[in-house]
Write a protein that holds these residues in place. Structure first.
Motif, PDB file in Angstrom:
ATOM      1  N   GLN A  83       0.841  -1.205   0.000  1.00 44.57           N
ATOM      2  CA  GLN A  83       0.000   0.000   0.000  1.00 44.57           C
ATOM      3  C   GLN A  83       0.875   1.253   0.000  1.00 44.57           C
ATOM      4  O   GLN A  83       0.597   2.219  -0.711  1.00 44.57           O
ATOM      5  CB  GLN A  83      -0.883  -0.036   1.239  1.00 44.57           C
ATOM      6  CG  GLN A  83      -1.781   1.137   1.444  1.00 44.57           C
ATOM      7  CD  GLN A  83      -2.599   0.938   2.713  1.00 44.57           C
ATOM      8  OE1 GLN A  83      -3.299  -0.051   2.857  1.00 44.57           O
ATOM      9  NE2 GLN A  83      -2.484   1.870   3.635  1.00 44.57           N
ATOM     10  N   ALA A 126      -6.601   9.876  -9.841  1.00 49.35           N
ATOM     11  CA  ALA A 126      -7.462   8.693  -9.926  1.00 49.35           C
ATOM     12  C   ALA A 126      -6.870   7.539  -9.107  1.00 49.35           C
ATOM     13  O   ALA A 126      -7.599   6.826  -8.415  1.00 49.35           O
ATOM     14  CB  ALA A 126      -7.646   8.279 -11.382  1.00 49.35           C
ATOM     15  N   ALA A 127      -5.556   7.368  -9.160  1.00 51.28           N
ATOM     16  CA  ALA A 127      -4.916   6.298  -8.391  1.00 51.28           C
ATOM     17  C   ALA A 127      -5.006   6.574  -6.901  1.00 51.28           C
ATOM     18  O   ALA A 127      -5.231   5.653  -6.102  1.00 51.28           O
ATOM     19  CB  ALA A 127      -3.455   6.140  -8.825  1.00 51.28           C
ATOM     20  N   CYS A 129      -7.391   8.283  -5.410  1.00 52.02           N
ATOM     21  CA  CYS A 129      -8.794   8.021  -5.047  1.00 52.02           C
ATOM     22  C   CYS A 129      -9.081   6.524  -4.998  1.00 52.02           C
ATOM     23  O   CYS A 129      -9.810   6.048  -4.123  1.00 52.02           O
ATOM     24  CB  CYS A 129      -9.744   8.702  -6.025  1.00 52.02           C
ATOM     25  SG  CYS A 129      -9.745  10.498  -5.862  1.00 52.02           S
ATOM     26  N   ALA A 130      -8.503   5.762  -5.927  1.00 54.32           N
ATOM     27  CA  ALA A 130      -8.730   4.317  -5.962  1.00 54.32           C
ATOM     28  C   ALA A 130      -8.180   3.626  -4.711  1.00 54.32           C
ATOM     29  O   ALA A 130      -8.705   2.598  -4.289  1.00 54.32           O
ATOM     30  CB  ALA A 130      -8.091   3.722  -7.217  1.00 54.32           C
ATOM     31  N   LEU A 131      -7.154   4.197  -4.126  1.00 55.62           N
ATOM     32  CA  LEU A 131      -6.588   3.620  -2.900  1.00 55.62           C
ATOM     33  C   LEU A 131      -7.564   3.743  -1.735  1.00 55.62           C
ATOM     34  O   LEU A 131      -7.544   2.925  -0.817  1.00 55.62           O
ATOM     35  CB  LEU A 131      -5.277   4.326  -2.535  1.00 55.62           C
ATOM     36  CG  LEU A 131      -4.095   4.051  -3.460  1.00 55.62           C
ATOM     37  CD1 LEU A 131      -2.990   5.059  -3.214  1.00 55.62           C
ATOM     38  CD2 LEU A 131      -3.600   2.640  -3.251  1.00 55.62           C
ATOM     39  N   GLY A 132      -8.373   4.774  -1.751  1.00 52.71           N
ATOM     40  CA  GLY A 132      -9.316   5.023  -0.666  1.00 52.71           C
ATOM     41  C   GLY A 132      -8.690   5.894   0.406  1.00 52.71           C
ATOM     42  O   GLY A 132      -7.475   5.856   0.641  1.00 52.71           O
TER      43      GLY A 132
END
Length: 170
Positions: A83, A126-127, A129-132
């Motif tokens: 992560q 976008a990446a 945001c995709a991680l959360g």
């Protein structure tokens, strides 16, 4: 600190948090106002307890034993989790040079201060945001704790308070 720890023993600081160098940073941050520094310090201990930061500290030290116990100049595992690697890829920044084995040599200036290079224009929103939000925040907190541990270690080695210089590369 002592009164806070007596009232709540779970606030007992780690070795680094109890060090004179770390306490000095709280004094500097409050323009040497002792009461304000003490309040800020106790709140930092509470925050660390709430966020499990001392467990993160133990994990970071265990992942980088040569740096923290054998005075190596590089970190074996600067990115503790996959992560963390994903966050660093999505939001490019570094304070070490990457080696083939995954570790990295610290980026230090001639005075022994830590350099932290960020490339905001290359961030992949976008990446990120995709991680959360939770994953992103957890990774950011691990990075900040590692940076503080590195600064503490450099302080001990150099017998002074080294600085961290952010470098923004647009």
């Amino acid at each position: 600190r002592d009164a806070a720890v007596l009232a709540d023993p779970s606030l007992a600081p780690t070795v680094e948090m109890a060090s004179d160098l770390r306490l000095w940073r709280f004094l500097v941050a409050t323009a040497f106002k002792g009461g304000d520094a003490a309040s800020m310090y106790v709140e930092a201990l509470r925050w660390r307890k709430r966020n499990g930061t001392d467990a993160t500290r133990a994990d970071l030290r265990a992942a980088n034993p040569s740096f923290f116990t054998a005075r190596a100049t590089s970190l074996e595992t600067p990115l503790l989790t996959e992560q963390d690697a994903a966050v660093f890829a999505a939001r490019p920044r570094t304070f070490f040079t990457k080696s083939a084995g995954g570790g990295g040599e610290l980026l230090l200036d001639r005075g022994g201060n830590l350099l932290f290079i960020e490339v905001p224009a290359s961030a992949d929103a976008a990446a990120v945001c995709a991680l959360g939000a939770d994953a992103f925040l957890a990774s950011e907190l691990r990075t900040q704790e590692l940076l503080q541990l590195v600064l503490d270690e450099l302080s001990t080695r150099q017998d002074r308070l080294p600085l961290m210089f952010p470098v923004l590369d647009f």
